[in-house]
Design a protein around this motif. Structure first.
Motif, PDB file in Angstrom:
ATOM      1  N   ALA A   1      63.780  -0.879 -62.934  1.00  0.00           N
ATOM      2  CA  ALA A   1      63.217  -0.197 -61.759  1.00  0.00           C
ATOM      3  C   ALA A   1      62.607  -1.256 -60.852  1.00  0.00           C
ATOM      4  CB  ALA A   1      62.178   0.832 -62.198  1.00  0.00           C
ATOM      5  N   TRP A   2      63.455  -1.857 -60.019  1.00  0.00           N
ATOM      6  CA  TRP A   2      63.050  -2.990 -59.202  1.00  0.00           C
ATOM      7  C   TRP A   2      62.525  -2.530 -57.841  1.00  0.00           C
ATOM      8  CZ3 TRP A   2      66.515  -7.932 -60.117  1.00  0.00           C
ATOM      9  CH2 TRP A   2      66.451  -8.263 -61.487  1.00  0.00           C
ATOM     10  N   ALA A   3      62.344  -3.497 -56.925  1.00  0.00           N
ATOM     11  CA  ALA A   3      61.581  -3.303 -55.688  1.00  0.00           C
ATOM     12  C   ALA A   3      62.113  -2.176 -54.810  1.00  0.00           C
ATOM     13  CB  ALA A   3      61.565  -4.603 -54.902  1.00  0.00           C
ATOM     14  N   GLU A   4      61.254  -1.181 -54.558  1.00  0.00           N
ATOM     15  CA  GLU A   4      61.596   0.016 -53.791  1.00  0.00           C
ATOM     16  C   GLU A   4      61.082  -0.093 -52.354  1.00  0.00           C
ATOM     17  OE1 GLU A   4      57.572   0.138 -53.967  1.00  0.00           O
ATOM     18  OE2 GLU A   4      58.920  -0.348 -55.624  1.00  0.00           O
ATOM     19  N   CYS A   5      61.478   0.881 -51.533  1.00  0.00           N
ATOM     20  CA  CYS A   5      60.933   1.033 -50.194  1.00  0.00           C
ATOM     21  C   CYS A   5      60.868   2.523 -49.878  1.00  0.00           C
ATOM     22  CB  CYS A   5      61.812   0.315 -49.161  1.00  0.00           C
ATOM     23  SG  CYS A   5      61.167   0.410 -47.469  1.00  0.00           S
TER      24      CYS A   5
ATOM     25  N   LYS B   1      46.556  -2.045 -63.674  1.00  0.00           N
ATOM     26  CA  LYS B   1      47.948  -2.165 -64.112  1.00  0.00           C
ATOM     27  C   LYS B   1      48.535  -3.420 -63.481  1.00  0.00           C
ATOM     28  CE  LYS B   1      49.198   2.792 -64.554  1.00  0.00           C
ATOM     29  NZ  LYS B   1      48.049   3.498 -63.951  1.00  0.00           N
ATOM     30  N   TYR B   2      49.660  -3.850 -64.022  1.00  0.00           N
ATOM     31  CA  TYR B   2      50.408  -4.919 -63.389  1.00  0.00           C
ATOM     32  C   TYR B   2      51.332  -4.295 -62.352  1.00  0.00           C
ATOM     33  CZ  TYR B   2      48.725  -7.997 -67.069  1.00  0.00           C
ATOM     34  OH  TYR B   2      47.921  -8.724 -67.907  1.00  0.00           O
ATOM     35  N   THR B   3      51.221  -4.762 -61.121  1.00  0.00           N
ATOM     36  CA  THR B   3      52.005  -4.207 -60.026  1.00  0.00           C
ATOM     37  C   THR B   3      52.734  -5.326 -59.305  1.00  0.00           C
ATOM     38  OG1 THR B   3      50.070  -4.383 -58.578  1.00  0.00           O
ATOM     39  CG2 THR B   3      50.442  -2.257 -59.672  1.00  0.00           C
ATOM     40  N   ALA B   4      53.847  -4.998 -58.685  1.00  0.00           N
ATOM     41  CA  ALA B   4      54.618  -5.998 -57.952  1.00  0.00           C
ATOM     42  C   ALA B   4      55.366  -5.312 -56.812  1.00  0.00           C
ATOM     43  CB  ALA B   4      55.591  -6.713 -58.889  1.00  0.00           C
ATOM     44  N   ASP B   5      56.052  -6.130 -55.999  1.00  0.00           N
ATOM     45  CA  ASP B   5      56.963  -5.639 -54.960  1.00  0.00           C
ATOM     46  C   ASP B   5      56.325  -4.596 -54.061  1.00  0.00           C
ATOM     47  OD1 ASP B   5      58.986  -7.233 -56.208  1.00  0.00           O
ATOM     48  OD2 ASP B   5      59.240  -5.643 -57.686  1.00  0.00           O
ATOM     49  N   PRO B   6      55.249  -4.954 -53.342  1.00  0.00           N
ATOM     50  CA  PRO B   6      54.537  -3.971 -52.526  1.00  0.00           C
ATOM     51  C   PRO B   6      55.393  -3.423 -51.387  1.00  0.00           C
ATOM     52  CG  PRO B   6      53.839  -6.194 -51.967  1.00  0.00           C
ATOM     53  CD  PRO B   6      54.702  -6.315 -53.178  1.00  0.00           C
ATOM     54  N   ALA B   7      55.333  -2.104 -51.200  1.00  0.00           N
ATOM     55  CA  ALA B   7      56.029  -1.440 -50.097  1.00  0.00           C
ATOM     56  C   ALA B   7      55.031  -0.541 -49.383  1.00  0.00           C
ATOM     57  CB  ALA B   7      57.217  -0.634 -50.617  1.00  0.00           C
ATOM     58  N   PRO B   8      54.190  -1.108 -48.500  1.00  0.00           N
ATOM     59  CA  PRO B   8      53.184  -0.300 -47.811  1.00  0.00           C
ATOM     60  C   PRO B   8      53.797   0.522 -46.683  1.00  0.00           C
ATOM     61  CG  PRO B   8      53.084  -2.562 -47.030  1.00  0.00           C
ATOM     62  CD  PRO B   8      54.110  -2.541 -48.132  1.00  0.00           C
ATOM     63  N   TYR B   9      53.263   1.712 -46.485  1.00  0.00           N
ATOM     64  CA  TYR B   9      53.726   2.575 -45.392  1.00  0.00           C
ATOM     65  C   TYR B   9      52.514   3.284 -44.815  1.00  0.00           C
ATOM     66  CZ  TYR B   9      56.672   5.781 -42.732  1.00  0.00           C
ATOM     67  OH  TYR B   9      57.285   6.467 -41.712  1.00  0.00           O
TER      68      TYR B   9
ATOM     69  N   LEU C   1      50.819   2.801 -50.555  1.00  0.00           N
ATOM     70  CA  LEU C   1      51.319   1.547 -51.111  1.00  0.00           C
ATOM     71  C   LEU C   1      52.127   1.856 -52.371  1.00  0.00           C
ATOM     72  CD1 LEU C   1      51.426  -1.555 -51.219  1.00  0.00           C
ATOM     73  CD2 LEU C   1      49.280  -1.482 -52.515  1.00  0.00           C
ATOM     74  N   TYR C   2      53.431   1.768 -52.245  1.00  0.00           N
ATOM     75  CA  TYR C   2      54.312   1.962 -53.396  1.00  0.00           C
ATOM     76  C   TYR C   2      54.575   0.594 -54.028  1.00  0.00           C
ATOM     77  CZ  TYR C   2      55.066   6.575 -51.364  1.00  0.00           C
ATOM     78  OH  TYR C   2      54.878   7.837 -50.862  1.00  0.00           O
ATOM     79  N   THR C   3      54.575   0.547 -55.352  1.00  0.00           N
ATOM     80  CA  THR C   3      54.796  -0.713 -56.056  1.00  0.00           C
ATOM     81  C   THR C   3      55.710  -0.493 -57.254  1.00  0.00           C
ATOM     82  OG1 THR C   3      53.038  -0.600 -57.734  1.00  0.00           O
ATOM     83  CG2 THR C   3      52.390  -1.305 -55.521  1.00  0.00           C
ATOM     84  N   THR C   4      56.264  -1.591 -57.719  1.00  0.00           N
ATOM     85  CA  THR C   4      56.903  -1.562 -59.029  1.00  0.00           C
ATOM     86  C   THR C   4      55.829  -1.778 -60.092  1.00  0.00           C
ATOM     87  OG1 THR C   4      57.421  -3.906 -58.796  1.00  0.00           O
ATOM     88  CG2 THR C   4      59.148  -2.324 -58.197  1.00  0.00           C
TER      89      THR C   4
END
Length: 716
Positions: free
Chosen positions: A92-96, A27-35, A43-46
């Motif tokens: 649904a933009w960059a999350e954390c 998939k196309y993924t962006a805005d990585p939010a690793p925890y 790893l949560y992504t948009t």
């Protein structure tokens, strides 16, 4: 087959060293939010849609890893639809995401509608909106994007966000309300664009962010205070012509540091045809003694070494991979993810797979297919050593999943694993759900039970389930040392009454036969207690599988039954429905005798019973070896059918015996009750050539008729 042992080479030649970016290819993924939580990276992504021209973003995805190189896809764990107050379909933009007190909090910007918050009891969701409104929303502008939340050592939680300005707010311990007013930073770090990533390490506070434009790199600033002032320190990754956009995420994991960002490398789209179809990349991160960060090369110019090895003996979801370019993943049902769009010559790669020193022996793959194809199991390269091939046959539907299995050449040590797909070019071959390797050899006992002290025979028996023979139960002598090529075990393959997929009604009878020096293979799952089996019905094919397995074990040097089976002495047998299954399989040339118990082909040709084989009486012409019908007298519902069969057979030796107990026989009685005596005598005569046993059925005064209650007819 010669056992092949592949021992580990030097680490650099075994573990993959090529750059493997982007880390997600399905998939196309962006805005990585690793925890990092425990031994796992979440790893949560948009998510950029496949046809995105500009920003087309509806949901938030989750990937997990325990080694930084192999990532499992968990699909969308939240979406814009989870906010009832939101009326936007896009944005649904960059999350954390952070965890606190056993709850997981997801902070989600909805472009133009502020920043909302969702909460869940699990990192996998479901996430719910606990407040029914934005957590922050500065309605005078659209700057409320890209939140970064961090909980400091003293328990105070902070949220940073913003483009082009930087904002901050203190959160209450409940993580869903604000403790302070929104604060706007006046000392915006140099080159700041958006996407702040706020964290603390060794007493230093860091603010990493998308830096300069355009192209964008990853810059960072440091401070001695959670609220600044911030001082620009340089680049985590310098802008290059290959970046164009970025958004950082930084973690420590298993004693090392890593950075995440985004790029456009998956499709190598040129700047002139720019589309928002981004991909998350990762890179090792290094700090100097003073806490400053060593600038990293571009994603494709660095290698992320495995932080741990991968266990192939666990149940592995097929959507777990280090590389799977060209493949897609889709959600099946509520939670399950499957790999789809599988084409010839594509492959799944997993890095640093640890086969250990016991060596892999088999591999299972759960798959669905209309067309089908092959999966080559290779190591070290997509054209590397071939361990085995899974033949994925058509299951009739892309939604009908079945488990396929293959033997593997033995492999030990740590290697990269490649699942290479072969089949008709240009066609979707199959869907994949999960796979698992096993380091126990086929034939290895996985569960066993001693029944009635092993029986009354010379060779105390054991009832077992064995690796590589699913939905079958094996009875055999506990001590096989007495058996060899000169004294091999004859074989009885058995089908159960009522087409039950467990010999729960017959295991005492079958165990007693095994104790006389027989290998008995019954259709169905081993009865671990005396409870009635309530599962799927058995099939006639399972009896054929029993014969196949016995012959294979006799040839397998790793099997405890190697050269201990008499493959020319096989009796096919079964009770009621199992008897019909036996007659259905009667033409199999490997069968050397038949024992039909409380059964017979139906005299009423119009009668059909679901899932039960119902061949016509013409099937009797295919019987090619001596046959014994063992019935329960005139009260047996199968009496007329069985006796009619017997009277029609004149081309082979046939006997019909009756004992007046009805259809149920005596199988559940101790050691199988009265039925065991003629059954064992028949087997000893037909499979062992025992002439004393033949006297039970031959001559003017057969031994059977000297036992009370028995009657007999024979055609010789």
């Amino acid at each position: 087959m010669k056992r092949m042992l592949i021992f580990p080479l030097l680490a650099g030649s075994v573990l993959s060293v090529q750059a493997q970016n982007p880390i997600i290819q399905t998939k196309y993924t962006a805005d990585p939010a690793p925890y990092v939580h425990g031994d796992t990276i979440y790893l949560y992504t948009t998510h950029d849609e496949d046809d995105a021209e500009g920003f087309k973003m509806y949901d938030w995805l989750l990937y997990t890893s325990t080694d930084m190189v192999n990532w499992q896809d968990h699909g969308a764990v939240a979406s814009l639809k989870d906010f009832a107050w939101n009326d936007k379909e896009n944005g649904a933009w960059a999350e954390c995401v952070v965890e606190r007190n056993g709850k997981w909090y997801m902070y989600c910007p909805i472009h133009g509608h502020g920043i909302g918050v969702l909460v869940s009891d699990s990192p996998y969701g479901p996430f719910k909106d606990p407040i029914g409104k934005p957590l922050v929303w500065q309605k005078e502008h659209w700057n409320d994007i890209d939140p970064s939340v961090f909980i400091d050592d003293d328990g105070q939680a902070y949220m940073y966000w913003g483009n082009p300005n930087v904002y901050c707010v203190l959160l209450n311990e409940d993580m869903i309300s604000c403790k302070s007013d929104v604060m706007k930073l006046h000392d915006v770090p140099e080159h700041y664009q958006e996407g702040p990533w706020f964290y603390k390490r060794d007493g230093h506070y860091y603010l990493a962010y998308a830096s300069t434009c355009c192209p964008e790199g990853i810059g960072y600033a440091m401070s001695d205070n959670a609220l600044g002032p911030w001082k620009f320190k340089g680049y985590v990754m310098v802008p290059t012509d290959r970046t164009r956009g970025n958004h950082p995420g930084i973690i420590d994991f298993r004693g090392k540091s890593y950075g995440f960002g985004l790029n456009y490398d998956l499709k190598n789209i040129s700047i002139k045809e720019h589309k928002e179809r981004r991909s998350v990349g990762a890179f090792p991160l290094h700090y100097r003694e003073d806490g400053t960060i060593v600038e990293s090369p571009y994603f494709k110019d660095v290698v992320v070494a495995p932080a741990n090895t991968f266990n192939p003996y666990q149940k592995v979801q097929a959507e777990t991979m280090a590389w799977g370019y060209g493949l897609k993943t889709i959600k099946r049902g509520v939670e399950d993810i499957v790999v789809t769009d599988v084409n010839a010559n594509e492959y799944i790669q997993l890095k640093a797979v640890d086969f250990g020193r016991k060596a892999a022996h088999t591999m299972k793959m759960n798959a669905a297919a209309v067309l089908g194809g092959q999966i080559e199991v290779r190591i070290d390269d997509k054209k590397g050593t071939l361990l085995g091939t899974l033949n994925i046959k058509s299951t009739g539907s892309e939604e009908t999943y079945r488990t396929f299995e293959t033997r593997l050449k033995a492999v030990e040590g740590v290697h990269d694993l490649y699942l290479v797909f072969k089949g008709k070019a240009g066609k979707s071959l199959m869907n994949l759900d999960w796979w698992q390797m096993d380091n126990e050899p086929v034939g290895h006992v996985t569960y066993s039970r001693i029944v009635e002290n092993g029986g009354t025979g010379k060779y105390p028996a054991i009832m077992s389930e064995v690796k590589g023979l699913e939905a079958h139960t094996v009875f055999m002598p506990q001590d096989l040392s007495a058996f060899n090529e000169n004294n091999p075990l004859p074989v009885l393959v058995w089908g159960n009454g009522a087409c039950s997929n467990s010999p729960w009604e017959h295991y005492k009878f079958l165990n007693e036969i095994a104790s006389q020096g027989y290998l008995v293979i019954a259709t169905g799952y081993l009865p671990k207690n005396d409870e009635v089996y309530h599962g799927d019905m058995s099939t006639a094919q399972q009896q054929i599988e029993s014969i196949d397995w016995a012959l294979a074990q006799n040839k397998d040097k790793k099997s405890p039954l190697y050269h201990k089976i008499n493959t020319k002495a096989i009796c096919a047998s079964g009770m009621s429905c199992g008897g019909l299954q036996t007659l259905y399989n009667g033409a199999d040339s490997r069968i050397s005798a038949y024992l039909i118990c409380n059964s017979g082909l139906f005299t009423d040709a119009s009668l059909t019973i679901p899932n039960m084989p119902m061949p016509s009486k013409d099937q009797l012409k295919k019987i090619h070896a001596p046959i014994l019908y063992m019935l329960g007298g005139k009260e047996d519902i199968a009496y007329n059918n069985g006796m009619d069969d017997y009277h029609r057979i004149n081309h082979v030796q046939a006997i019909a015996i009756n004992y007046p107990v009805g259809h149920g026989g005596t199988y559940r009685q101790a050691h199988g009750g009265e039925f065991r005596f003629p059954a064992i005598a028949w087997l000893n005569w037909q499979l062992k050539g025992d002439q004393e046993a033949a006297k039970w059925f031959t001559g003017n005064s057969p031994l059977l008729l000297q036992r009370k209650g028995w009657t007999m007819e024979k055609n010789f």
